[in-house]
Motif scaffolding. Sequence first.
Motif, PDB file in Angstrom:
ATOM      1  N   MET A 181       0.851  -1.195   0.000  1.00 44.97           N
ATOM      2  CA  MET A 181       0.000   0.000   0.000  1.00 44.97           C
ATOM      3  C   MET A 181       0.878   1.235   0.000  1.00 44.97           C
ATOM      4  O   MET A 181       1.770   1.366   0.838  1.00 44.97           O
ATOM      5  N   GLU A 182       0.649   2.161  -0.935  1.00 39.97           N
ATOM      6  CA  GLU A 182       1.429   3.385  -1.045  1.00 39.97           C
ATOM      7  C   GLU A 182       2.914   3.087  -1.186  1.00 39.97           C
ATOM      8  O   GLU A 182       3.768   3.826  -0.699  1.00 39.97           O
ATOM      9  N   GLY A 183       3.239   1.958  -1.848  1.00 38.37           N
ATOM     10  CA  GLY A 183       4.629   1.612  -2.081  1.00 38.37           C
ATOM     11  C   GLY A 183       5.352   1.065  -0.878  1.00 38.37           C
ATOM     12  O   GLY A 183       6.584   0.992  -0.877  1.00 38.37           O
ATOM     13  N   HIS A 184       4.621   0.644   0.170  1.00 43.49           N
ATOM     14  CA  HIS A 184       5.231   0.136   1.390  1.00 43.49           C
ATOM     15  C   HIS A 184       4.908  -1.338   1.602  1.00 43.49           C
ATOM     16  O   HIS A 184       3.890  -1.844   1.131  1.00 43.49           O
ATOM     17  N   VAL A 185       5.768  -1.996   2.353  1.00 48.24           N
ATOM     18  CA  VAL A 185       5.485  -3.309   2.904  1.00 48.24           C
ATOM     19  C   VAL A 185       5.444  -3.153   4.423  1.00 48.24           C
ATOM     20  O   VAL A 185       6.237  -2.403   5.001  1.00 48.24           O
ATOM     21  N   TYR A 186       4.495  -3.839   5.071  1.00 48.81           N
ATOM     22  CA  TYR A 186       4.279  -3.710   6.514  1.00 48.81           C
ATOM     23  C   TYR A 186       4.533  -5.052   7.184  1.00 48.81           C
ATOM     24  O   TYR A 186       4.229  -6.104   6.617  1.00 48.81           O
ATOM     25  N   TRP A 187       5.062  -5.022   8.415  1.00 51.25           N
ATOM     26  CA  TRP A 187       5.298  -6.267   9.135  1.00 51.25           C
ATOM     27  C   TRP A 187       5.289  -6.034  10.641  1.00 51.25           C
ATOM     28  O   TRP A 187       5.454  -4.910  11.113  1.00 51.25           O
ATOM     29  N   THR A 188       5.071  -7.120  11.391  1.00 41.82           N
ATOM     30  CA  THR A 188       5.160  -7.070  12.846  1.00 41.82           C
ATOM     31  C   THR A 188       6.548  -7.539  13.261  1.00 41.82           C
ATOM     32  O   THR A 188       7.115  -8.449  12.654  1.00 41.82           O
ATOM     33  N   ASP A 189       7.089  -6.928  14.301  1.00 39.63           N
ATOM     34  CA  ASP A 189       8.421  -7.257  14.804  1.00 39.63           C
ATOM     35  C   ASP A 189       8.287  -7.730  16.245  1.00 39.63           C
ATOM     36  O   ASP A 189       8.064  -6.929  17.157  1.00 39.63           O
ATOM     37  N   ASP A 190       8.408  -9.049  16.455  1.00 37.73           N
ATOM     38  CA  ASP A 190       8.249  -9.610  17.793  1.00 37.73           C
ATOM     39  C   ASP A 190       9.426  -9.289  18.706  1.00 37.73           C
ATOM     40  O   ASP A 190       9.297  -9.338  19.932  1.00 37.73           O
TER      41      ASP A 190
END
Length: 252
Positions: free
Chosen positions: A1-10
Amino acid sequence: MEGHVYWTDDEVWAIRRAYLDGSGAQTLINTKINDPDDIAVNWVARSLYWTHTGTEHIEVTCLNSTSHKILVSEDMDEPRAIALHPEMGLTYWIDWGENPEIKRANLDRQELRVLVNASLGWPNGLALDLQEGKLYWGDAKTDKIEAISVDETKRQTLLKDKLPHIFRFTLLGDFIYWTAWQHHSIKRVHKVKANRDVIIDQLPDLMGLKAVNVDKVVGTNPHADRNGGAATCASSRPTQPGLAAPSRAWNC
C-alpha cells in the motif's frame, strides 16, 4: 500500500514498514504492542489491522497515524491470522485456544459470528479469494488446506497429505503460497488443479509471507470520491447497492 510493505516485529514489539526496495524503514506503532501476530492492510480505507495474541485483541490504525484503537476484544482466546474483504467491509480471523474457531465481523465491529468451529486443530494461515468468494486456511495439526465459501454454504478440502506444520498463508492469482516450518521452505498449490511445488527451500526460521499484485488495486473508497481523491481512514463498510451503512464506524 502506497509503495510500502508492513510487518510485525516480535523482537521489539512493534509494527514497522519500509518501501518495497527495502529503504526508508520506520516504526509505525510501538506503544501498547504485546506479542503482535498477523497483520492486514485495508487498501480501500487506508487502514491497518493486526491481531494481538498477548492482549487477545484485534486492533486498527490509519496508515498515516501512530494512534490505534481496539476493534474486537470480547470472546477472544488467542487471535492469530487475519484477512480483510475491504469492498464488503468484513474482517476474518482465526481464534486459537482450547476450541479453535474461524470468525468474521464487520470492519465496524458489528455482526460478529463464528464461521467454522468443527474439525479444526491448529489453523494458522488465512487467505481470501475475492474473485471466487472463498476463504482458505491451512491447519498445522490436521495437515490440511481447506476452504469455505464466504456465504458459508460449502466447505471443502483442497489438500490433505504431506503438509507438516503450515504456518503463514497467502493467495495470488490461481495459487496459494505458504511457509512450511518443518521443511524450511515456501510452497504453493494451484487452487483448482491442486498441483503443488516448492518455490524455495533451505530457509530456516520462516515466518509470515504476503503475495500481492502491486499493479492491480481492487475496490473503491466512497470517502475518497467525496474528498477530491484524498481518502479518509475509516473502518466502516463502503456503501454497496443493497447494503446498509453500519450504525457505528471507527474513524481516525
